[in-house]
Motif scaffolding. Sequence first.
Motif, PDB file in Angstrom:
ATOM      1  N   PRO A 192       0.813  -1.216   0.000  1.00 37.33           N
ATOM      2  CA  PRO A 192       0.000   0.000   0.000  1.00 37.33           C
ATOM      3  C   PRO A 192       0.846   1.265   0.000  1.00 37.33           C
ATOM      4  O   PRO A 192       0.341   2.355  -0.265  1.00 37.33           O
ATOM      5  N   ASP A 193       2.145   1.127   0.301  1.00 41.44           N
ATOM      6  CA  ASP A 193       3.044   2.277   0.292  1.00 41.44           C
ATOM      7  C   ASP A 193       3.635   2.547  -1.090  1.00 41.44           C
ATOM      8  O   ASP A 193       4.299   3.568  -1.291  1.00 41.44           O
ATOM      9  N   SER A 194       3.406   1.654  -2.030  1.00 39.48           N
ATOM     10  CA  SER A 194       3.925   1.843  -3.390  1.00 39.48           C
ATOM     11  C   SER A 194       2.972   2.728  -4.182  1.00 39.48           C
ATOM     12  O   SER A 194       1.758   2.529  -4.167  1.00 39.48           O
ATOM     13  N   HIS A 195       3.537   3.692  -4.912  1.00 44.34           N
ATOM     14  CA  HIS A 195       2.667   4.551  -5.732  1.00 44.34           C
ATOM     15  C   HIS A 195       2.041   3.767  -6.879  1.00 44.34           C
ATOM     16  O   HIS A 195       1.039   4.193  -7.435  1.00 44.34           O
ATOM     17  N   PHE A 196       2.602   2.607  -7.214  1.00 43.76           N
ATOM     18  CA  PHE A 196       2.035   1.816  -8.313  1.00 43.76           C
ATOM     19  C   PHE A 196       0.728   1.131  -7.915  1.00 43.76           C
ATOM     20  O   PHE A 196      -0.115   0.884  -8.770  1.00 43.76           O
ATOM     21  N   THR A 197       0.566   0.788  -6.648  1.00 41.85           N
ATOM     22  CA  THR A 197      -0.707   0.200  -6.219  1.00 41.85           C
ATOM     23  C   THR A 197      -1.767   1.271  -5.995  1.00 41.85           C
ATOM     24  O   THR A 197      -2.953   0.971  -5.949  1.00 41.85           O
ATOM     25  N   ARG A 198      -1.340   2.527  -5.853  1.00 40.79           N
ATOM     26  CA  ARG A 198      -2.263   3.617  -5.573  1.00 40.79           C
ATOM     27  C   ARG A 198      -2.574   4.468  -6.800  1.00 40.79           C
ATOM     28  O   ARG A 198      -3.272   5.478  -6.696  1.00 40.79           O
ATOM     29  N   SER A 199      -2.042   4.065  -7.943  1.00 38.93           N
ATOM     30  CA  SER A 199      -2.270   4.852  -9.154  1.00 38.93           C
ATOM     31  C   SER A 199      -2.397   3.925 -10.356  1.00 38.93           C
ATOM     32  O   SER A 199      -1.965   2.775 -10.328  1.00 38.93           O
ATOM     33  N   LEU A 200      -3.003   4.456 -11.390  1.00 37.83           N
ATOM     34  CA  LEU A 200      -3.180   3.736 -12.649  1.00 37.83           C
ATOM     35  C   LEU A 200      -2.653   4.650 -13.741  1.00 37.83           C
ATOM     36  O   LEU A 200      -3.167   5.754 -13.932  1.00 37.83           O
ATOM     37  N   VAL A 201      -1.600   4.223 -14.437  1.00 39.70           N
ATOM     38  CA  VAL A 201      -0.963   5.142 -15.377  1.00 39.70           C
ATOM     39  C   VAL A 201      -0.506   4.423 -16.639  1.00 39.70           C
ATOM     40  O   VAL A 201      -0.082   3.262 -16.596  1.00 39.70           O
ATOM     41  N   CYS A 202      -0.612   5.132 -17.757  1.00 38.38           N
ATOM     42  CA  CYS A 202      -0.047   4.689 -19.031  1.00 38.38           C
ATOM     43  C   CYS A 202       0.425   5.952 -19.728  1.00 38.38           C
ATOM     44  O   CYS A 202      -0.361   6.883 -19.939  1.00 38.38           O
ATOM     45  N   SER A 203       1.709   6.029 -20.070  1.00 38.60           N
ATOM     46  CA  SER A 203       2.274   7.272 -20.571  1.00 38.60           C
ATOM     47  C   SER A 203       3.316   6.982 -21.641  1.00 38.60           C
ATOM     48  O   SER A 203       4.066   6.004 -21.537  1.00 38.60           O
ATOM     49  N   ILE A 204       3.365   7.847 -22.654  1.00 37.78           N
ATOM     50  CA  ILE A 204       4.327   7.637 -23.727  1.00 37.78           C
ATOM     51  C   ILE A 204       4.811   8.970 -24.269  1.00 37.78           C
ATOM     52  O   ILE A 204       4.071   9.966 -24.309  1.00 37.78           O
ATOM     53  N   LEU A 205       6.076   9.003 -24.636  1.00 37.37           N
ATOM     54  CA  LEU A 205       6.687  10.174 -25.248  1.00 37.37           C
ATOM     55  C   LEU A 205       6.245  10.269 -26.708  1.00 37.37           C
ATOM     56  O   LEU A 205       6.132   9.253 -27.394  1.00 37.37           O
ATOM     57  N   THR A 206       5.977  11.481 -27.166  1.00 39.97           N
ATOM     58  CA  THR A 206       5.638  11.702 -28.569  1.00 39.97           C
ATOM     59  C   THR A 206       6.655  12.652 -29.194  1.00 39.97           C
ATOM     60  O   THR A 206       7.522  13.191 -28.498  1.00 39.97           O
ATOM     61  N   GLY A 207       6.513  12.890 -30.485  1.00 40.01           N
ATOM     62  CA  GLY A 207       7.429  13.804 -31.159  1.00 40.01           C
ATOM     63  C   GLY A 207       7.294  15.239 -30.711  1.00 40.01           C
ATOM     64  O   GLY A 207       8.218  16.043 -30.882  1.00 40.01           O
ATOM     65  N   THR A 208       6.150  15.596 -30.111  1.00 38.09           N
ATOM     66  CA  THR A 208       5.923  16.974 -29.691  1.00 38.09           C
ATOM     67  C   THR A 208       5.686  17.120 -28.193  1.00 38.09           C
ATOM     68  O   THR A 208       5.528  18.228 -27.697  1.00 38.09           O
ATOM     69  N   GLY A 209       5.636  16.023 -27.458  1.00 33.64           N
ATOM     70  CA  GLY A 209       5.368  16.105 -26.027  1.00 33.64           C
ATOM     71  C   GLY A 209       5.142  14.757 -25.406  1.00 33.64           C
ATOM     72  O   GLY A 209       5.976  13.852 -25.515  1.00 33.64           O
ATOM     73  N   ARG A 210       3.980  14.548 -24.805  1.00 31.85           N
ATOM     74  CA  ARG A 210       3.690  13.310 -24.102  1.00 31.85           C
ATOM     75  C   ARG A 210       2.181  13.120 -24.011  1.00 31.85           C
ATOM     76  O   ARG A 210       1.422  14.098 -23.981  1.00 31.85           O
ATOM     77  N   VAL A 211       1.761  11.862 -23.969  1.00 32.83           N
ATOM     78  CA  VAL A 211       0.366  11.514 -23.734  1.00 32.83           C
ATOM     79  C   VAL A 211       0.316  10.598 -22.520  1.00 32.83           C
ATOM     80  O   VAL A 211       1.071   9.617 -22.444  1.00 32.83           O
ATOM     81  N   THR A 212      -0.582  10.903 -21.588  1.00 30.99           N
ATOM     82  CA  THR A 212      -0.716  10.108 -20.369  1.00 30.99           C
ATOM     83  C   THR A 212      -2.190   9.845 -20.091  1.00 30.99           C
ATOM     84  O   THR A 212      -3.012  10.766 -20.164  1.00 30.99           O
ATOM     85  N   LEU A 213      -2.513   8.600 -19.800  1.00 30.47           N
ATOM     86  CA  LEU A 213      -3.863   8.228 -19.397  1.00 30.47           C
ATOM     87  C   LEU A 213      -3.800   7.701 -17.970  1.00 30.47           C
ATOM     88  O   LEU A 213      -3.168   6.683 -17.703  1.00 30.47           O
ATOM     89  N   SER A 214      -4.441   8.424 -17.051  1.00 31.55           N
ATOM     90  CA  SER A 214      -4.497   8.031 -15.643  1.00 31.55           C
ATOM     91  C   SER A 214      -5.950   7.770 -15.290  1.00 31.55           C
ATOM     92  O   SER A 214      -6.727   8.714 -15.104  1.00 31.55           O
ATOM     93  N   GLY A 215      -6.314   6.496 -15.202  1.00 29.63           N
ATOM     94  CA  GLY A 215      -7.722   6.180 -15.006  1.00 29.63           C
ATOM     95  C   GLY A 215      -8.501   6.625 -16.225  1.00 29.63           C
ATOM     96  O   GLY A 215      -8.296   6.130 -17.326  1.00 29.63           O
ATOM     97  N   ARG A 216      -9.379   7.620 -16.037  1.00 29.52           N
ATOM     98  CA  ARG A 216     -10.138   8.161 -17.160  1.00 29.52           C
ATOM     99  C   ARG A 216      -9.706   9.584 -17.534  1.00 29.52           C
ATOM    100  O   ARG A 216     -10.367  10.238 -18.326  1.00 29.52           O
TER     101      ARG A 216
END
Length: 262
Positions: free
Chosen positions: A193-217
């Motif tokens: 429960p102390d890990s940020h990975f169990t307390r968050s939902l994330v998918c993120s990728i670098l793009t040619g102009t910045g970044r896209v991240t989906l956290s939950g909805r």
Amino acid sequence: MHADRTEAYLRRIGVERPDSPSAHALQVLHAAHLRHVPFENLSIHLGEEIVLTDEALVTKVVEARRGGFCYELNGAFAALLTSLGFEAALLQGRVYGEAGRPGIPFDHLALRVRTEDGGDWLADVGFGAHSELPLRFDERGDQADPAGTFRLTEKESGDLDVLRDGSPQYLLDARPRALADFAAGAWYHRTSPDSHFTRSLVCSILTGTGRVTLSGRKLTTTADGERDVTELTSEAEVLAAYDRYFGITLEKEPFLNPLLPT
């Protein structure tokens, strides 16, 4: 890896096989990996096993066309680099938390890579938003990168602080490790429960102009310094976003795992 698997991995990240394991080739591979393989912790919340073997990690990245967190991404990248003739050593790091203290041992996995044209490099395709290019391992001055200014500073213990724009990111132990050594760290981040990975939902990728991240909805896109946040309203929208932005096909929408301790 078998030659066919190496070629499939290279297709996954959209690059040709380099002529030699050079510093330039490492830079190309590093940047391409960040732009094609997302940083994500979906397996933790989908109830999927995380197996730390070269075979399992490469299968997930190449055949399942998924991403992962540091142990998975840098572990798979090390297997690719080794198959291409680079010398890749696994290093353990401790990520600095909000209180400025380093986390648990084997909190993070990064790579020390040696190229044929001399010099060692710190490669890290598994730390989310970090350097886009490998950093010179033996350089102690500022290193300019598209993602900011980085510096490696040596401590009395011999460990290295990795800093981005003056802010410590993680404490790195320069001794080579085996992939199996990171099993306890991976288990901690999957279950504690102390890990940020169990307390968050994330998918993120670098793009040619910045970044896209989906956290939950919540979908956040950054392009040329402009940030846009969109709240998705249905499972269909979420699954379409995973497919469109990250190339990930899911049968169901992932949610924070209710079976994990909170």
